[in-house]
Design a protein around this motif. Structure first.
Motif, mmCIF file in Angstrom:
data_model
loop_
_atom_site.group_PDB
_atom_site.id
_atom_site.type_symbol
_atom_site.label_atom_id
_atom_site.label_comp_id
_atom_site.label_asym_id
_atom_site.label_seq_id
_atom_site.Cartn_x
_atom_site.Cartn_y
_atom_site.Cartn_z
ATOM 1 N N THR A 26 -48.150 65.750 -19.338
ATOM 2 C CA THR A 26 -47.473 65.428 -18.081
ATOM 3 C C THR A 26 -48.284 65.913 -16.883
ATOM 4 O O THR A 26 -48.992 66.917 -16.970
ATOM 5 C CB THR A 26 -46.082 66.082 -18.024
ATOM 6 O OG1 THR A 26 -46.235 67.506 -18.080
ATOM 7 C CG2 THR A 26 -45.215 65.626 -19.176
ATOM 8 N N SER A 86 -46.555 69.839 -15.603
ATOM 9 C CA SER A 86 -46.791 71.100 -16.319
ATOM 10 C C SER A 86 -47.865 70.993 -17.395
ATOM 11 O O SER A 86 -48.211 71.986 -18.013
ATOM 12 C CB SER A 86 -45.487 71.570 -16.977
ATOM 13 O OG SER A 86 -45.196 70.754 -18.094
ATOM 14 N N GLY A 87 -48.344 69.785 -17.637
ATOM 15 C CA GLY A 87 -49.322 69.603 -18.700
ATOM 16 C C GLY A 87 -48.717 69.609 -20.099
ATOM 17 O O GLY A 87 -49.431 69.699 -21.094
ATOM 18 N N ALA A 88 -47.382 69.507 -20.172
ATOM 19 C CA ALA A 88 -46.707 69.508 -21.476
ATOM 20 C C ALA A 88 -47.062 68.245 -22.258
ATOM 21 O O ALA A 88 -47.256 67.175 -21.678
ATOM 22 C CB ALA A 88 -45.196 69.579 -21.268
ATOM 23 N N ALA A 89 -47.141 68.387 -23.585
ATOM 24 C CA ALA A 89 -47.406 67.235 -24.438
ATOM 25 C C ALA A 89 -46.146 66.383 -24.557
ATOM 26 O O ALA A 89 -45.043 66.910 -24.639
ATOM 27 C CB ALA A 89 -47.847 67.704 -25.813
#
Lengths: 104, 460
Positions: A47, A50-53
């Motif tokens: 994302t 937040s860089g979440a997968a």
């Protein structure tokens, strides 16, 4: 964990697409999301916030969580695009870039 | 730009029923759908499915083949892999397909955009490997894909049991059901039983009982009254599901499906400015419609689940009812007996609906999740931020969007919209209608400035 392909199973030979440079065999009629999930890919993107997968959620084109880059075009819904031989699919990391490579 | 008598948007049962009848009676009809073929989600892949897979999916799925064949023979112009990215109340529809953007115009619009699954915001619902159960079923229908490894189906609603039964038929055994329905649901639904025994109600009830029996006979584990559900990564590529049922549970799984029923897909209708109503029974917004299924806008009819969830048969019949109303307005003769018979058939198929709605109503705490839960998947806005913003004076979903960006990402609030409205109603102590809904502005699908520029250069 990959998915089981019911009738017909994954063919020994047949069309391939490339995910992060790795060749993946698919069956004609599969979407990009289906082809990746069958191969055991769960994370399709990271994302922008937040860089979440993330991976697919709705698989019907509503949630836009399965966005990938296809042949250099960002923001493609993997669940809505038919897999084609030779297609180059990459995870979409962060915000989409337009064709010129600029951020959104 | 050509002028159509009607443009039908969505090629599920409602769009198929509407477009077939309109075209058979000589109207100039364009049917558009963003997927590659007819069927909608319920009959997804019906024209290409191998026989072995149709056998897994069952008779309700197969019923689509005849309706799709009728559509193909009707003479309606069909445009698949085509997105309606902007629709205007005067009947102008902006489309995008492989050839680029174009504009069409129609005297009447029939909106048949169907349903989507209710979002299920709970801790961990954004993790890869967690999908909707409808999404898992689409993979089975469209692509013949069955999850490998332990699978939990979490939630409530007929689709949970239907998909579980389809997994069993396909040979999948490592399956566990985690039912979120509250113990009081059966009792609360009882007053709706008499009506459910009328019309086609018993057939729906028998189908449900058959599915439950199939699961019981197979010995599938069912956890009931599941609360405080949370999902975490197990650190090894899998998932951990925690919940409180009869005791505390912790299950290691390779994949999790969530489902809390389906709600009307009203994105396009809201962009048109159709008047919306709240249904406490269905726990969803739906467009206001008259007897002819006409929305608050005179040229816009709405058929099928987009107008209120009723299932495939109701959708098919509503498509025909709307088509007959449009035909009359176009000056065609319509047999009033056919109209009344179709209306009666629709009512007969809706007999069990109030019972089903009450039986599978989502638990209230799933509608207003804890603070740490992400409500807006696109912009990663958490329920706590939304609560704080409402407490500080945000009036409703549209102000929340301006303050927090929730609803501003690529899905345009399709997923977080219901949660924003529920939290607004709860915190501000207003009705759902007063809380309101996210206003929708085109483009309804992401369209690049370059594409619009190319369109502008072609049109004088």
């Amino acid at each position: 964990m990959p998915f089981i392909r019911l009738d017909p199973p994954t063919p020994e030979a047949g069309p391939e697409l490339f995910f992060e440079g790795r060749p993946l065999r698919f069956r004609p009629g599969e979407t990009v999301a289906g082809a990746l999930m069958a191969a055991g890919v769960t994370a399709f993107r990271e994302t922008p916030v937040s860089g979440a997968a993330r991976g697919p959620w709705c698989l019907m084109g509503a949630c836009f969580d399965c966005l990938v880059s296809i042949d250099g075009q960002d923001n493609q819904r993997a669940c809505m695009v038919a897999a084609r031989a030779g297609m180059k699919v990459r995870r979409q990391i962060g915000a989409r870039r337009d064709a010129a490579g600029a951020g959104k | 730009m050509s002028r159509w008598d009607a443009i039908v948007i969505g090629a599920g049962p409602a769009g198929i029923g509407g477009a077939s009848l309109l075209a058979e009676r000589g109207a100039r009809v364009l049917l558009v759908d963003e997927t590659p073929g007819p069927g909608g989600q319920i009959w997804r892949g019906i024209e290409t499915v191998p026989e072995s897979r149709a056998a897994i999916l069952g008779p309700d799925y197969r019923a689509g083949a005849a309706e799709v064949a009728r559509l193909r023979a009707s003479g309606a112009t069909l445009a698949f892999s085509t997105e309606a990215w902007r629709v205007e109340p005067d009947g102008t529809v902006w489309l995008r397909d492989a050839g680029g953007l174009r504009r069409e115009a129609a005297r009447h619009l029939l909106v048949a955009t169907g349903a989507m699954e209710r979002p299920v915001p709970l801790p961990g619902w954004t993790l890869p490997g967690v999908t909707t159960i409808g999404g898992l079923q689409i993979l089975l229908k469209r692509e013949g894909l069955l999850p490998r490894g332990p699978l939990a189906l979490v939630g409530t609603g007929p689709l949970v049991y239907l998909y579980a039964a389809q997994c069993l038929t396909a040979g999948k055994r490592d399956l566990v059901l985690v039912d979120t329905a509250r113990p009081g649901a059966m009792l609360a639904a009882l007053p709706h039983l008499p009506r459910a025994l009328l019309g086609h109600g018993p057939a729906y009830l028998a189908k449900g009982a058959g599915l439950l029996w199939q699961l019981r006979r197979a010995g599938i584990a069912v956890h009931t009254n599941a609360r405080q559900i949370g999902i975490e990564p197990d650190g090894d590529g899998g998932l951990v599901l925690r919940f409180l049922g009869r005791g505390r549970h912790r299950l290691r799984l390779s994949r999790i499906g969530l489902h809390e029923g389906v709600i009307p897909e009203t994105h396009l209708l809201r962009s048109l400015g159709c008047r919306m109503l709240w249904s406490a029974a269905a726990v969803a917004f739906h467009p206001a419609r008259d007897r002819d299924l006409c929305s608050s806008l005179g040229h816009v009819h709405v058929a099928g689940d987009a107008g209120g969830v009723g299932g495939a048969m109701v959708a098919l019949l509503e498509g025909r009812i709307a088509a007959m109303a449009i035909l009359e307005r176009l000056g065609h003769q319509v047999d009033p007996l056919l109209v009344s018979a179709t209306r009666r058939a629709r009512r007969a198929h809706l007999a069990a609906r109030p019972l089903i709605e009450r039986l599978y109503r989502p638990a209230p705490e799933l509608l207003t999740p804890p603070d740490e839960v992400v409500a807006c998947r696109c912009e990663e806005v958490r329920c706590g931020e939304i609560r704080a913003s409402l407490a500080a004076g945000a009036a409703g979903p549209n102000q929340l969007k301006a303050f927090l960006r929730c609803g501003m990402g690529p899905c345009q609030g399709r997923i977080c919209g219901p949660t924003l409205a529920q939290l607004t109603a709860r915190i501000r102590g207003v009705t759902m209608e007063e809380a309101g809904w996210l206003t929708v502005r085109p483009p309804l699908r992401p369209v690049s400035v370059g594409e619009i520029a190319a369109l502008a250069s072609e049109e004088p």
